[in-house]
Write a protein that holds these residues in place. Structure first.
Motif, PDB file in Angstrom:
ATOM      1  N   TYR A  55     -16.373  22.839  42.300  1.00  0.00           N
ATOM      2  CA  TYR A  55     -15.865  23.822  43.274  1.00  0.00           C
ATOM      3  C   TYR A  55     -14.381  23.580  43.586  1.00  0.00           C
ATOM      4  N   LEU A  56     -13.586  23.576  42.527  1.00  0.00           N
ATOM      5  CA  LEU A  56     -12.166  23.254  42.656  1.00  0.00           C
ATOM      6  C   LEU A  56     -11.396  24.347  43.392  1.00  0.00           C
ATOM      7  N   LYS A  57     -10.393  23.902  44.146  1.00  0.00           N
ATOM      8  CA  LYS A  57      -9.493  24.817  44.863  1.00  0.00           C
ATOM      9  C   LYS A  57      -8.127  24.836  44.174  1.00  0.00           C
ATOM     10  N   PRO A  58      -7.339  25.887  44.368  1.00  0.00           N
ATOM     11  CA  PRO A  58      -6.011  25.960  43.730  1.00  0.00           C
ATOM     12  C   PRO A  58      -5.069  24.852  44.191  1.00  0.00           C
ATOM     13  N   THR A  59      -5.391  24.182  45.294  1.00  0.00           N
ATOM     14  CA  THR A  59      -4.526  23.118  45.818  1.00  0.00           C
ATOM     15  C   THR A  59      -5.010  21.720  45.425  1.00  0.00           C
ATOM     16  N   ASP A  60      -6.089  21.639  44.648  1.00  0.00           N
ATOM     17  CA  ASP A  60      -6.706  20.347  44.340  1.00  0.00           C
ATOM     18  C   ASP A  60      -5.957  19.562  43.270  1.00  0.00           C
ATOM     19  N   VAL A  61      -5.914  18.239  43.461  1.00  0.00           N
ATOM     20  CA  VAL A  61      -5.492  17.302  42.420  1.00  0.00           C
ATOM     21  C   VAL A  61      -6.764  16.680  41.856  1.00  0.00           C
TER      22      VAL A  61
END
Length: 395
Positions: A55-61
């Motif tokens: 469930y990755l977000k556009p701000t994730d590293v």
């Protein structure tokens, strides 16, 4: 015009269009190194599912361990802000770098070459994903759980038996120190089974994907990871023995004594290093606890039968990262004596006091006669708190 001389069979260099010429070596880029656990996931549907379940977000590293040829990496790059790919094999690092050339993502990818387990710390991240090399499964889990700020989520592929240990419950055959630690510091859920035919080259075992969500912030237990794990190491040294038997081993008592002395030194508590008189007990609080050895056989009559199950493979606790003195403890346990004679070596007063404190904790918590495989997280937490109240620590 004279005819060109005929070339002898097998003589001279063959031309590029010669039917008998061997195919170019470039068709086989490199051999996968099984010593590094390189089994490349070739099923795109499973790669999609691993990234989807994070469930990755556009701000994730995102940190990816063992990117291989980049099948999971490119999917994570589509959704995350940045992907840090860590691989021990420089060939794989070059391959995943080449994989993103000509795409919009080269600036979003950072490749680190090295052994993630030997790194002082894992790069900070929001998500951890991995087609995990099986030989680093346990160290990777413990390294992640010990991080001060662990990732929000980890979606990891493991050998099936290892994955079952992660979600095992008290009383299960695969319940272990790993099971307690993971479910104390995180929530763990099984995602899917993955057959060995989905890899190149195929491994000898089946795999499973699990999703781990470490507890963070106020939800994270206010206990040092090494301290809780130190207690579990002793308890699960032989998980089918009673806790009375596990804590009666002389190496364990010696460690408790050393740590108690450190505790007393830090808190300005005087310690009597004199030799105790023979046949005397140690006073703890208002009660006197006699110096009684809790032999393995005496602690529980049916332990021998249980231990036979260990020899047949039930006890699957990892010993790879176990300190040497813990391994020596197992050797000591195997030397069962029919009739145990009291040691003639004089014991110090502090040694007898520590032993009495250990006996008191096991009796007061009511856990002395239980086996580690029967105890849940609350039992171990209760035990740790009681030991701390007596000044005994495990790290």
């Amino acid at each position: 015009m004279p005819k060109a001389a005929k070339q002898k069979k097998g003589g001279g260099p063959s031309g590029p269009y010669d039917r008998k010429s061997k195919p170019a070596a470039s068709t086989n880029i490199f051999k996968f190194d099984k010593d590094y656990g390189q089994h490349i996931l070739k099923n795109p549907g499973i790669s999609d599912a691993i990234v989807e379940k994070a469930y990755l977000k556009p701000t994730d590293v995102v940190v990816e361990i063992g990117p291989g040829t980049g099948n999971i990496t490119v999917r994570a790059l589509e959704k995350a802000k940045k992907v840090i790919a860590i691989d021990i094999d420089p060939r794989m690092g070059a391959e995943v770098t080449k994989r993103v050339q000509g795409t919009p993502w080269p600036k979003k990818l950072e490749v680190i070459l090295g052994d993630v387990i030997k790194m002082p710390e894992m790069p900070p991240c929001d998500a951890l994903i991995s087609n995990t090399p099986y030989q680093i499964s346990s160290p990777l889990i413990f390294k992640m759980l010990a991080m001060p700020n662990p990732p929000r989520v980890a979606v990891l592929m493991f050998q099936r038996e290892f994955a079952k240990r992660l979600v095992a419950k008290p009383g299960d055959a695969l319940y272990s120190r790993l099971s307690v630690n993971v479910n104390f510091w995180a929530t763990c859920k099984h995602i899917m089974k993955v057959g060995k035919q989905n890899f190149k080259p195929p491994p000898k075992v089946e795999s499973d994907v699990v999703r781990i969500e470490p507890l963070i912030g106020s939800a994270r237990p206010n206990i040092a990871f090494d301290e809780f794990d130190g207690l579990l190491r002793i308890a699960f040294n032989r998980k089918n023995k009673t806790l009375n038997a596990s804590f009666a081993i002389k190496e364990v008592l010696a460690m408790c004594e050393r740590n108690y002395k450190v505790y007393c030194s830090l808190n300005n508590i005087p310690v009597d290093e004199g030799v105790a008189a023979a046949g005397t007990g140690a006073v703890v609080g208002e009660e006197e606890v006699m110096d009684v050895d809790m032999d393995d056989d005496g602690a529980d009559g049916d332990d021998n039968e249980e231990e036979e199950e260990d020899d047949n493979g039930m006890d699957v606790e990892d010993d790879e990262d176990m300190p040497e003195f813990f391994k020596e403890m197992k050797d000591e346990e195997d030397k069962a004596a029919a009739a145990k004679t009291p040691s003639r070596n004089p014991k110090s007063k502090v040694a007898m006091m520590v032993k009495a404190k250990v006996n008191k904790v096991l009796a007061s918590t009511g856990l002395g006669e239980k086996r580690a495989r029967q105890c849940d997280q609350n039992d171990f937490l209760k035990l740790l708190v009681a030991f701390h109240e007596e000044g005994i620590h495990f790290s």
